[in-house]
Design an enzyme around this catalytic site. Structure first.
Site, PDB file in Angstrom:
ATOM      1  N   CYS A 698       1.364  -1.286   0.110  1.00 31.44           N
ATOM      2  CA  CYS A 698       0.566  -0.199   0.385  1.00 31.44           C
ATOM      3  C   CYS A 698       0.911   0.774  -0.145  1.00 31.44           C
ATOM      4  O   CYS A 698       1.768   1.129   0.938  1.00 31.44           O
ATOM      5  CB  CYS A 698      -0.745  -0.420   1.597  1.00 31.44           C
ATOM      6  SG  CYS A 698      -1.770   1.309   1.659  1.00 31.44           S
ATOM      7  N   CYS A 701       0.533   3.198   2.518  1.00 33.67           N
ATOM      8  CA  CYS A 701       0.873   2.954   3.850  1.00 33.67           C
ATOM      9  C   CYS A 701       2.553   3.322   4.816  1.00 33.67           C
ATOM     10  O   CYS A 701       2.817   3.994   5.810  1.00 33.67           O
ATOM     11  CB  CYS A 701       1.094   1.739   3.918  1.00 33.67           C
ATOM     12  SG  CYS A 701      -1.191   0.457   3.689  1.00 33.67           S
TER      13      CYS A 701
END
Length: 788
Positions: A698, A701
């Protein structure tokens, strides 16, 4: 020997002559070549070039051997002055590439194709600067044609476009952008084909038939009007009284007593033409016959009534043509009063003493019937601002002292003695919007050479006088005109700072003395120092910059304080030091990023950010071996004094990169959790936990990781921090109710609290920190406003 010396001297003389001739050739005055003033805008420059291009083109001067060279000079002058970047470089340094041979078109191009609408009074040819000031800024309604002179469809549409603009004059503003000249503006607006017709500010693209009637229908369907419908006899003036409009236009409809009421499209046209300064109402005379009788004064000769709310009297207008009605209304309005020298002197004195409301003064040198008619609407548009006219032929000294270079000029004079110039087209509505903005900013003003030296540069360190932000600009520079309203808004928010603007096309000497090499250049003069603003064109960023300079979060080090603080650094502290030169461009770009970094890490114990001005502390920088700028050193944990340091070597010196680099020198306080450790440490524990649920693939993230680490470093003495890889432990994340990444949950309840915590819906460190603090304050585990 003599002969050799003589030869050398001759060679030197030849070199000097060649050099001087070269300088002369490259220092042609492009403004004189085009016959325009240094403050001329793009439209004036283009018109001047077009006129000369048609006259001097080699196609028309084939017997003149110098015709080609003359036209090359003319073309080069135009290419430089039409481009904001080339023009500001030329104003400062001259033309750096005078030997380039520019391309030019055939004579017929300049005669027939160049600037299709330059001479059309109903259509405004827009440059990038005009577009930003007049279209994007005031939310005015425009219909704009983006075209290329090489496009046959554009030429085919031109007669229809002219007729359309003439028919709907005053209903909406018509503009044209020559995408061959303003290609960057067209690219920014996403123009992919020609012609493209775009309605602003809604940015609706027209894709229908291009005949006049269809285009008229499209515009009238989208033009914004406010029409009040009156169809009840009781309290009919309620809507009128609540309105700010002093003047009203009423249409008396649906009655045999009055001639046919203006209907449908013509009604919309009239309402749009009068919208900026006249309220508009339609009365149903079948339902409200008494109202119609009152408005018409019991005369049945016309269904159009011009009503003065203050005087409660009306004037019947015997016309049903919107353009004619609008002209009659403007004729009924009193002209803007002309002021004599005694009145102007009295006004300026009252403004200095703050005993007068603000004034909008219009400076003219000759009578202009069309402009005077347009400006009659200004007093109605500006109920709280006085409006007057000054004839500079009669008041030459007053106008000269204000450095008025062109006519008409519009200047707002503010209580306190400041004044501000308007830069834009001569539309009453746009002038009024500017005036309303200007009067709100009392400490934002134009300043001259004398005022600059009396008020700005006389400041001394630790002076009690207010500091100054001075913006050096040119009125033809698009970024300059975009920045001015942002600075004006910032001046309203920062009461303890004066804001001044200097027009470098007028005050050449001042801008040269201050080494202004580009526009806009914005400098904050504070405590005897110059601080260049390099941030975004945003009031928030400008205010933050001013606060940072006045209340520095970055420690300024001298040679003495450097060795006393950094030189005696204990093992549990980190110092980050920026060694810079104030004239260094990359250093100036780094400064706001470094200040933002200091704010982000300000709550982390024992981290100190500092800067050293190597121009002032030259000996210190030599001792430390600083050879390039900016130079960032970090003195890490577990080292004492200057015994060890790391140098930032990244190419991107922004706050995000710098923060990741700094945090890499701190021991992590974020613990990796899994299905075995999570229940015991988090679910069944009374400890407070903030958990980051993430996935390795991600990208959000990865961007969020330094934000989470920052919060962890600040609050680690009160809260425990963990992270869970949801790609590896999918069931654990599902039990915690995690449906997207990253997800932040705060576990703060006592006892068996379950797998799901309180979700914090943000990925910003300051928002997460504030949310956690508020819970800790409610539980009495942290003191409110604790700075840790």
């Amino acid at each position: 020997m003599y002969s050799a010396q003589n030869c050398i001297m001759r060679l030197l003389l030849i070199f000097v002559l060649v050099f001087c001739l070269g300088v002369k050739a490259s220092s042609e005055n492009y403004y004189e070549i085009l016959g325009v003033a240094k403050y001329a805008d793009n439209l004036e420059i283009r018109k001047a070039f077009k006129k000369l291009a048609v006259k001097l083109h080699p196609d028309k001067n084939q017997d003149d051997p110098d015709a080609h060279a003359t036209f090359i000079k003319l073309t080069r002058a135009y290419e430089v002055l039409k481009d904001p970047t080339l023009r500001k470089n030329y104003d400062k340094f001259g033309d750096e590439k005078p030997t380039e041979v520019p391309k030019y078109h055939s004579w017929s191009y300049y005669s027939d194709d160049f600037g299709l609408y330059d001479d059309n009074p109903e259509i405004v040819t827009l440059s990038t600067s005009d577009f930003k000031v007049n279209v994007a800024r005031f939310e005015s309604q425009w219909f704009i044609k983006f075209y290329s002179p090489r496009c046959s469809h554009c030429h085919y549409l031109a007669p229809t476009w002219r007729k359309l603009a003439k028919e709907l004059k005053g209903v909406i503003k018509f503009g044209a952008v020559n995408c061959e000249e303003e290609w960057n503006l067209c690219r920014q607006e996403g123009i992919l084909s020609y012609p493209t017709l775009m309605l602003y500010p809604s940015r609706i693209q027209y894709n229908g038939d291009r005949d006049k009637d269809t285009l008229v229908k499209f515009i009238l369907n989208h033009v914004e009007t406010k029409i009040i419908h009156i169809n009840y006899p009781d309290d009919w003036m309620a809507d009128v009284q609540e309105s700010n409009s002093k003047l009203w236009m009423f249409l008396l409809c649906n009655s045999e007593k009055y001639p046919a009421c203006i209907q449908s499209d013509e009604r919309i046209k009239l309402a749009a033409m009068l919208a900026s300064f006249v309220g508009f109402g339609v009365v149903d005379c079948r339902e409200a016959e008494d109202i119609c009788e009152t408005l018409s004064n019991h005369e049945n000769s016309s269904s159009v009534v011009f009503w003065n709310k203050a005087e409660k009297s009306g004037t019947l207008i015997s016309s049903n043509e919107p353009e004619e009605i609008t002209k009659i209304v403007l004729d009924l309005l009193p002209p803007v009063p002309s002021l004599n020298a005694d009145t102007v002197e009295s006004i300026t004195e009252q403004l200095k003493e703050e005993t007068s409301s603000p004034w909008l003064l219009i400076f003219t040198i000759q009578y202009d019937e069309k402009l005077d008619l347009e400006l009659k609407a200004l007093p109605s548009l500006l109920p709280n601002i006085n409006v007057g006219k000054v004839h500079c032929a009669q008041m030459n000294t007053f106008c000269r002292n204000l450095f008025i270079m062109r006519y008409p000029e519009f200047i707002v004079f503010k209580p306190g003695g400041g004044h501000e110039f308007y830069h834009g087209h001569h539309f009453a509505y746009d002038i009024a919007m500017f005036a309303q903005e200007a009067v709100k900013a009392k400490n934002f003003r134009a300043i001259s050479y004398e005022e600059f030296h009396e008020s700005v540069v006389t400041q001394k360190p630790d002076s009690k006088s207010s500091p100054w932000v001075v913006d050096f600009y040119a009125p033809w520079c698009p970024p300059c005109l975009s920045l001015l309203p942002q600075l004006r808004e910032a001046s309203i928010r920062v009461a303890n700072v004066n804001f001044g603007v200097v027009d470098c096309t007028v005050h050449h000497q001042l801008c040269s003395e201050q080494n202004i090499g580009s526009y806009p250049t914005t400098i904050f003069f504070f405590n005897g120092t110059r601080n260049n603003y390099k941030g975004p064109q945003s009031p928030d960023e400008i205010v933050e910059f001013l606060n940072d300079i006045q209340n520095p979060i970055v420690i300024k080090l001298t040679e003495e304080t450097f060795y006393r603080s950094v030189g005696r650094k204990p093992k549990d502290a980190i110092w980050v030091v920026d060694f810079f030169m104030p004239w260094c461009g990359p250093c100036q770009q780094l400064a706001p990023q470094f200040r933002k970094l200091a704010k982000l890490v300000s709550g982390i114990p024992n981290i100190f950010l500092a800067s050293v001005n190597c121009e002032e502390e030259g000996e210190l920088c030599r001792q430390q071996g600083i050879r390039s700028y900016p130079h960032i050193r970090l003195y890490p944990l577990a080292s004492e004094g200057l015994s060890s340091f790391a140098i930032f070597s990244g190419h991107q010196r922004n706050v995000l990169t710098l923060r990741v680099w700094l945090l890499s020198f701190l021991p992590s306080v974020v613990e990796d959790l899994d299905p075995n450790s999570f229940p015991a440490k988090v679910v069944d524990s009374n400890d407070l936990w903030l958990i980051d649920f993430y996935a390795p693939w991600c990208s959000h993230c990865h961007s969020f990781e330094p934000e989470f680490s920052t919060v962890a470093q600040k609050l680690s003495s009160h809260v425990k921090f963990g992270k869970i890889n949801c790609d590896a432990f999918h069931n654990l994340c599902r039990n915690a109710g995690v449906s997207g990444y990253p997800t932040v949950q705060f576990y703060h309840a006592q006892g068996n609290r379950g797998y799901k915590g309180m979700e914090i819906m943000s990925q910003k460190a300051n928002v997460i920190e504030e949310a956690v603090r508020s819970v800790l304050e409610r539980q009495g585990k942290i003191i409110a406003h604790d700075e840790l």
